[in-house]
Motif scaffolding. Structure first.
Motif, PDB file in Angstrom:
ATOM      1  N   LEU A   1       0.695  -1.476   0.103  1.00  0.00           N
ATOM      2  CA  LEU A   1      -0.042  -0.147  -0.112  1.00  0.00           C
ATOM      3  C   LEU A   1       0.816   1.122   0.064  1.00  0.00           C
ATOM      4  O   LEU A   1       0.330   2.298  -0.334  1.00  0.00           O
ATOM      5  CB  LEU A   1      -0.748  -0.102   1.223  1.00  0.00           C
ATOM      6  N   ARG A   2       1.999   1.130   0.454  1.00  0.00           N
ATOM      7  CA  ARG A   2       3.097   2.346   0.342  1.00  0.00           C
ATOM      8  C   ARG A   2       3.985   2.302  -0.759  1.00  0.00           C
ATOM      9  O   ARG A   2       5.031   3.090  -0.663  1.00  0.00           O
ATOM     10  CB  ARG A   2       3.741   2.258   1.898  1.00  0.00           C
ATOM     11  N   LYS A   3       3.664   1.520  -1.717  1.00  0.00           N
ATOM     12  CA  LYS A   3       4.712   1.397  -2.895  1.00  0.00           C
ATOM     13  C   LYS A   3       4.073   2.766  -3.946  1.00  0.00           C
ATOM     14  O   LYS A   3       3.346   2.318  -4.675  1.00  0.00           O
ATOM     15  CB  LYS A   3       4.472   0.181  -3.597  1.00  0.00           C
ATOM     16  N   LYS A   4       4.596   3.863  -3.790  1.00  0.00           N
ATOM     17  CA  LYS A   4       4.486   4.978  -4.366  1.00  0.00           C
ATOM     18  C   LYS A   4       4.809   4.952  -5.993  1.00  0.00           C
ATOM     19  O   LYS A   4       4.201   5.653  -6.577  1.00  0.00           O
ATOM     20  CB  LYS A   4       5.014   6.091  -3.720  1.00  0.00           C
ATOM     21  N   ASP A   5       5.580   3.854  -6.336  1.00  0.00           N
ATOM     22  CA  ASP A   5       6.209   3.948  -7.802  1.00  0.00           C
ATOM     23  C   ASP A   5       5.009   3.178  -8.567  1.00  0.00           C
ATOM     24  O   ASP A   5       5.103   2.805  -9.735  1.00  0.00           O
ATOM     25  CB  ASP A   5       7.365   3.423  -7.827  1.00  0.00           C
ATOM     26  N   SER A   6       3.750   2.701  -8.054  1.00  0.00           N
ATOM     27  CA  SER A   6       2.652   1.870  -8.436  1.00  0.00           C
ATOM     28  C   SER A   6       1.378   2.423  -8.488  1.00  0.00           C
ATOM     29  O   SER A   6       1.091   2.843  -7.372  1.00  0.00           O
ATOM     30  CB  SER A   6       2.678   0.325  -8.107  1.00  0.00           C
ATOM     31  N   ARG A   7       0.558   2.406  -9.322  1.00  0.00           N
ATOM     32  CA  ARG A   7      -0.792   2.582  -9.348  1.00  0.00           C
ATOM     33  C   ARG A   7      -2.032   1.392  -9.127  1.00  0.00           C
ATOM     34  O   ARG A   7      -3.057   1.866  -9.004  1.00  0.00           O
ATOM     35  CB  ARG A   7      -1.150   3.727 -10.379  1.00  0.00           C
ATOM     36  N   TYR A   8      -1.313   0.147  -8.993  1.00  0.00           N
ATOM     37  CA  TYR A   8      -2.060  -0.849  -9.072  1.00  0.00           C
ATOM     38  C   TYR A   8      -1.342  -2.180  -8.640  1.00  0.00           C
ATOM     39  O   TYR A   8      -0.295  -2.565  -8.967  1.00  0.00           O
ATOM     40  CB  TYR A   8      -2.590  -1.436 -10.255  1.00  0.00           C
ATOM     41  N   VAL A   9      -1.728  -2.346  -7.170  1.00  0.00           N
ATOM     42  CA  VAL A   9      -0.975  -3.598  -6.437  1.00  0.00           C
ATOM     43  C   VAL A   9      -2.102  -4.451  -5.852  1.00  0.00           C
ATOM     44  O   VAL A   9      -2.883  -4.025  -5.609  1.00  0.00           O
ATOM     45  CB  VAL A   9      -0.031  -3.060  -5.300  1.00  0.00           C
ATOM     46  N   TYR A  10      -1.742  -5.908  -6.059  1.00  0.00           N
ATOM     47  CA  TYR A  10      -2.797  -6.693  -5.823  1.00  0.00           C
ATOM     48  C   TYR A  10      -2.653  -7.102  -4.167  1.00  0.00           C
ATOM     49  O   TYR A  10      -1.437  -7.001  -3.799  1.00  0.00           O
ATOM     50  CB  TYR A  10      -2.665  -8.071  -6.321  1.00  0.00           C
ATOM     51  N   LEU A  11      -3.607  -7.214  -3.412  1.00  0.00           N
ATOM     52  CA  LEU A  11      -3.556  -7.621  -2.099  1.00  0.00           C
ATOM     53  C   LEU A  11      -3.717  -8.922  -1.945  1.00  0.00           C
ATOM     54  O   LEU A  11      -2.998  -9.808  -1.240  1.00  0.00           O
ATOM     55  CB  LEU A  11      -4.387  -6.491  -1.096  1.00  0.00           C
ATOM     56  N   GLU A  12      -4.823  -9.203  -2.358  1.00  0.00           N
ATOM     57  CA  GLU A  12      -5.388 -10.800  -2.374  1.00  0.00           C
ATOM     58  C   GLU A  12      -5.816 -11.276  -3.817  1.00  0.00           C
ATOM     59  O   GLU A  12      -6.529 -10.544  -4.307  1.00  0.00           O
ATOM     60  CB  GLU A  12      -6.395 -11.055  -1.493  1.00  0.00           C
ATOM     61  N   ARG A  13      -5.553 -12.653  -4.007  1.00  0.00           N
ATOM     62  CA  ARG A  13      -6.087 -12.854  -5.336  1.00  0.00           C
ATOM     63  C   ARG A  13      -7.065 -14.191  -5.218  1.00  0.00           C
ATOM     64  O   ARG A  13      -6.644 -14.866  -4.515  1.00  0.00           O
ATOM     65  CB  ARG A  13      -4.925 -13.481  -6.443  1.00  0.00           C
TER      66      ARG A  13
END
Length: 723
Positions: A128-140
Motif C-alpha cells: 500500500l505504500r509502494k508509491k511507484d505503482s498505481r495498481y497492486v494486488y493485495l489478495e487474489r
C-alpha cells in the motif's frame, strides 16, 4: 619643452547623452526580450501541445481513466462420458492504488490482516505504500464470502474485482494428467498446459472514469471489449476407470511398501487413453503444496529399463519371421548361462532344463530369450522394436513426453543383442510398453494413443474431434493370436498366477528389472511390472502397472503388480456397461474353474460374466437380480457345466422418468455400484470398502440421472464376506 606643453593641454569634454535616445534603446531591448520570451513560450507550447501531445494526453488519461480487464472464463474439461472434471468459478480479488489510498493504508492493512492472516499485515502495508505503482494486488481469488467482511467501498483507492478460479472436482484424481494453472489462469502442466490456448480464451476490458477520490465509475463514452470464453475439452479418460485404477494402485503400493507406482489403461482398438495416473498423486487445487517430482506425469516423462515385459519384441520377431516355432525346445542351462565373450552370466530365477519357446515366455526365461536373439539377429530384433514404436515419442497430446532410448545396431556392444532380448540396454516409457501390448490385443495393428476426444466451443458445439489413427501393422493376426495365447499361459501356468480371476479372463506378462544405482545395477532396488489385457478373447482394455522398489511382499512383477491389474480388471468389469458379451474361450490350462460370485448382479451382467468363462447359464424366475446361484460361489466345476441362477425382481424405476433410490448400506462398493447402475443414478464415491452412508434416502423417488454420494469405510473383521 614642446612635449611638456602638450601635456598641459586639457582634454576635450564629452558630449552629454540624449535622454530620449537612451529611453528608446531601453524600450527596443525590452521589446526584443519580450519577443524572445513569447517565442520561447510559443515554441514550448507547440512542443507540448503538438509534438508531445500523445504523451501528455496519456498522462492526463491516467488521472481520470482506468482500464479494467474483463477476464475470459477458462473452458471446462470433461471425461469421455461428459462428467465434468475441471471447471471455473468466480472468486474475489482485491487491489489498491497506493497514491489514492494515502493515510488509509494502515486501516486497510489491519482489515485485510484480520480477515486473511494476521502475519501478513506488514506485507499489505509494504504494498500500500509502494508509491511507484498505481495498481497492486493485495489478495487474489479469495472466497466471495470475504467480500462481506472487507467492505471495499468504505476505503478510498481499494479495488474489488471478480476473477475466475480453477476448480478440480475430484481433487487428486487424474491430477498429473489434468495438470494445473497458475494464479493468472495460465496452464503450467498436463492437459491445462497442452491445450492452454484453446482453454484460455481472450480477455476483454472496460474503460472506467475515476473521480477525485479514486472511485471508478462506468461511462457510455468509453469503449468496452467483451471477453471471449475458452473452449471446452473432452478427454478419452473414463472417470470411473481412473478412480478404480488410482484406488487399486494406492492400495497396492501400501500393501507392497513400494516407493511409488503408475498405471496406464488403453483401449487397444482405438488407442484411447482410458486412465493414466502416478502415485504419489497431486491435488491440482493445492498444487503449490505438492512435491515438484510428484507433479510429473511419469507415464510419459520417465525412462525405464523394462525387463521381461520387453520380451514381447523378441517373441514377435521370432514368430513373425518364422524363425522359431512355439513348441520348439531350448535348453535353459539350469538357470546359469555364460555366452562366449560376455563378462557376466545370464541367469534365470529358477533352474530350468529343456523347455519350449512357449514355456520360456510363460516362465520368463532370460536364457532362452538370449538364445532366441542369437537366431533372430540384430537387424530383425531392432526393426521389430522400432515397429512397435520404441525409441519414438508416441505423440499423445501431453507435454514433456520423451522418446526413450533404442540404439541402432551399429551402436550395439557385444552384450546388447542378448541383453535387449530380455529388456536391458533399452530405455522405454510406460506408455510405449502399453501401446505395444495394445497392438497385440488389436490383432497386430499399432494405434496412435490419444487423450483428446473433442474440442467444444463455449456453446458446446463440436469444433474438433480426434479419430483413431492406425500407425502400422506390426505382426500378423495369426502371430498376435499366438502371442496372446502365450500371455494367457503366463497367468494360467506361469509367473502371474496372482492375476487369475474368476470374474474375467486376463492375459499378460510380468517384468522385473534391476535399477541402476550409483552407476551399477542394484541388487536391492527393482522395478516390478505387469501388463495385462482383458477379456482375453476380445481385449477391450490393456492395463500396465509398474511399482518402484516394492519390498514387503517381494519385488517380482507377478507378486507385486499382477494383483493390482487383477483388482482393476474385476472392478471395471463389474461396474461398467461397456463390455460386450464375450464368447467362451477354448479350454486353456486347467479344466476346472471356480464359479464366480454373481449374486446381486443384474441377470444380463451375471450371464455375460459366466459365459465369458465358458459356463452355461440357466435362469429361473422373472426378476432382474440374481438372488441365488447353484453351484455355490467358489465351487470348482468343469468348463461347459451349467450354473443355475434364481432371480428376484427389484423395483428400480417408475413412470415419468423417476427412479427409486436403493438401500446401499452394508453393501460392498462393487455391489453398490451395480445397484446404482440399475437404478440409473450417477454416483460420487468417497472412501473404499463397504457403504456406511448415502446422501439420498433409500426408497425415495428421484429423477433418473440424479447424483448420489456414498461414503465407504474399510470392512471390519466382523462383517467381512467373500466376494
Amino acid at each position: 619643452m614642446m612635449f611638456s606643453k602638450l601635456k598641459n593641454i586639457p582634454a576635450q569634454a564629452k558630449t552629454p547623452a540624449n535622454p530620449v535616445e537612451e529611453s528608446l534603446k531601453r524600450v527596443l531591448w525590452l521589446k526584443i526580450g519580450l519577443l524572445v520570451f513569447f517565442a520561447v513560450v510559443a515554441g514550448r507550447l507547440v512542443w507540448i501541445q503538438v509534438i508531445q501531445s500523445p504523451k501528455y494526453k496519456e498522462i492526463a488519461k491516467r488521472q481520470y481513466e482506468v482500464k479494467v480487464p474483463l477476464l475470459s472464463e477458462r473452458g471446462n474439461i470433461y471425461d469421455r462420458n461428459g462428467k465434468i472434471l475441471v471447471s471455473s468459478s468466480m472468486a474475489v480479488s482485491y487491489a489498491a492504488d497506493p497514491k489514492v489510498v494515502g493515510d488509509d493504508a494502515e486501516k486497510i492493512a489491519e482489515r485485510f490482516a484480520s480477515v486473511f492472516r494476521e502475519s501478513k499485515k506488514d506485507e499489505y502495508l509494504a504494498k500500500l505504500r509502494k508509491k511507484d505503482s498505481r495498481y497492486v494486488y493485495l489478495e487474489r481469488r479469495a472466497n466471495p464470502q470475504t467480500a462481506l467482511r472487507i467492505n471495499a467501498k468504505y476505503f478510498d483507492g481499494l479495488i474489488q474485482t471478480n476473477e475466475p478460479k480453477r476448480i478440480y472436482h475430484y481433487d487428486h484424481v487424474a491430477g498429473q494428467a489434468l495438470g494445473f494453472t497458475d494464479i493468472d489462469n495460465n496452464g503450467l502442466s498436463g492437459i491445462e498446459r497442452e491445450f492452454d490456448k484453446q482453454l484460455k480464451g481472450t480477455d476483454g476490458f472496460i474503460i472506467m472514469q475515476r473521480d477525485g477520490l479514486g472511485r471508478k465509475r462506468p461511462t457510455v463514452d468509453y469503449p468496452t471489449v467483451e471477453p471471449v470464453n475458452g473452449n471446452n475439452i473432452v478427454l478419452t479418460i473414463d472417470l470411473d476407470y481412473q478412480s478404480v485404477a488410482e484406488e487399486e494402485l494406492r492400495k497396492g503400493i501400501e500393501r507392497n511398501n513400494a516407493q511409488s507406482g503408475l498405471v496406464v489403461m488403453l483401449e487397444p482398438k482405438t488407442g484411447e487413453v482410458l486412465a493414466m495416473a502416478s502415485y504419489p498423486s497431486i491435488n491440482p487445487n493445492n498444487y503449490t503444496r505438492a512435491d515438484s517430482a510428484a507433479s510429473k506425469n511419469r507415464v510419459i516423462t520417465d525412462i525405464f529399463e523394462p525387463g521381461s515385459v520387453f520380451k514381447l519384441v523378441t517373441v514377435s520377431a521370432a514368430l513373425e519371421n518364422e524363425i522359431i516355432k512355439p513348441e520348439q525346445k531350448f535348453y535353459a542351462e539350469k538357470g546359469t548361462y555364460k555366452p562366449k565373450g560376455r563378462p557376466r552370466p545370464i541367469t534365470d530365477v529358477h533352474k530350468y532344463g529343456n523347455i519350449t519357446f512357449r514355456e520360456a515366455v510363460e516362465l520368463s526365461s532370460n536364457i532362452v530369450m538370449a538364445k532366441a536373439s542369437d537366431l533372430i539377429g540384430a537387424e530383425k530384433l531392432y526393426t521389430t522394436a522400432r515397429n512397435y514404436g520404441f525409441g519414438i515419442p508416441t505423440g499423445v497430446e501431453l507435454p514433456a513426453e520423451v522418446s526413450g532410448q533404442l540404439k541402432k545396431p551399429s551402436q550395439w556392444s557385444r552384450t546388447t543383442l542378448n541383453a535387449m532380448a530380455y529388456g536391458y540396454e533399452v530405455g522405454v516409457t510406460p506408455l510405449q510398453i502399453a501401446v505395444a501390448y495394445a497392438a497385440v490385443a488389436n490383432g497386430g495393428v499399432l494405434m496412435k494413443p490419444y487423450i483428446l476426444k473433442q474440442i467444444l466451443n463455449e456453446h458446446n458445439e463440436v469444433t474438433f474431434e480426434t479419430t483413431p489413427q492406425t500407425i502400422r501393422k506390426v505382426v500378423s493376426k495369426e502371430t498376435a493370436d499366438t502371442i496372446r495365447s502365450f500371455l494367457r499361459g503366463v497367468v494360467e501356468r506361469g509367473t502371474a498366477p496372482s492375476a487369475r480371476s474368476e470374474a474375467v479372463m486376463i492375459a499378460g506378462k510380468t517384468g522385473t528389472s534391476r535399477k541402476i544405482v550409483d552407476g551399477k545395477y542394484s541388487t536391492s532396488s527393482h522395478t516390478a511390472s505387469f501388463v495385462g489385457m482383458f477379456p482375453v478373447n476380445n481385449p477391450q482394455v490393456v492395463c500396465l502397472v509398474m511399482l518402484d522398489n516394492p519390498k514387503a511382499l517381494g519385488y517380482y512383477g507377478g507378486v507385486a503388480s499382477a494383483p493390482i491389474v487383477k483388482g482393476i480388471a474385476e472392478k471395471v468389469i463389474a461396474t461398467s456397461n461397456n463390455f460386450a458379451q464375450q464368447q467362451s474361450a477354448p479350454p486353456v490350462g486347467k479344466e476346472f474353474l471356480a464359479t464366480p460370485d454373481v449374486r446381486t448382479l443384474e441377470v444380463e451382467s451375471a450371464t455375460n460374466t459366466l459365459s465369458s468363462l465358458g459356463f452355461k447359464v440357466e435362469t429361473t424366475g422373472e426378476g432382474t437380480i440374481v438372488l441365488k446361484q447353484t453351484p455355490a460361489p467358489g465351487t470348482k466345476i468343469p468348463k461347459g457345466e451349467t450354473i443355475r441362477l434364481a432371480t428376484a425382481g427389484i423395483a428400480t424405476t417408475v413412470a415419468g422418468g423417476y427412479t427409486i433410490v436403493p438401500d446401499l448400506k452394508g453393501l460392498s462398493l462393487r455391489r453398490a455400484l451395480n445397484r446404482l447402475t440399475m437404478a440409473r443414478l450417477d454416483v460420487d464415491v468417497n472412501g473404499s470398502g463397504v457403504v456406511a452412508s448415502q446422501s439420498l434416502k433409500a426408497g425415495e423417488q428421484v429423477k433418473i440421472g440424479t447424483r448420489i454420494s456414498i461414503n465407504c469405510e474399510p470392512k471390519q473383521l466382523s462383517v467381512m464376506t467373500s466376494l
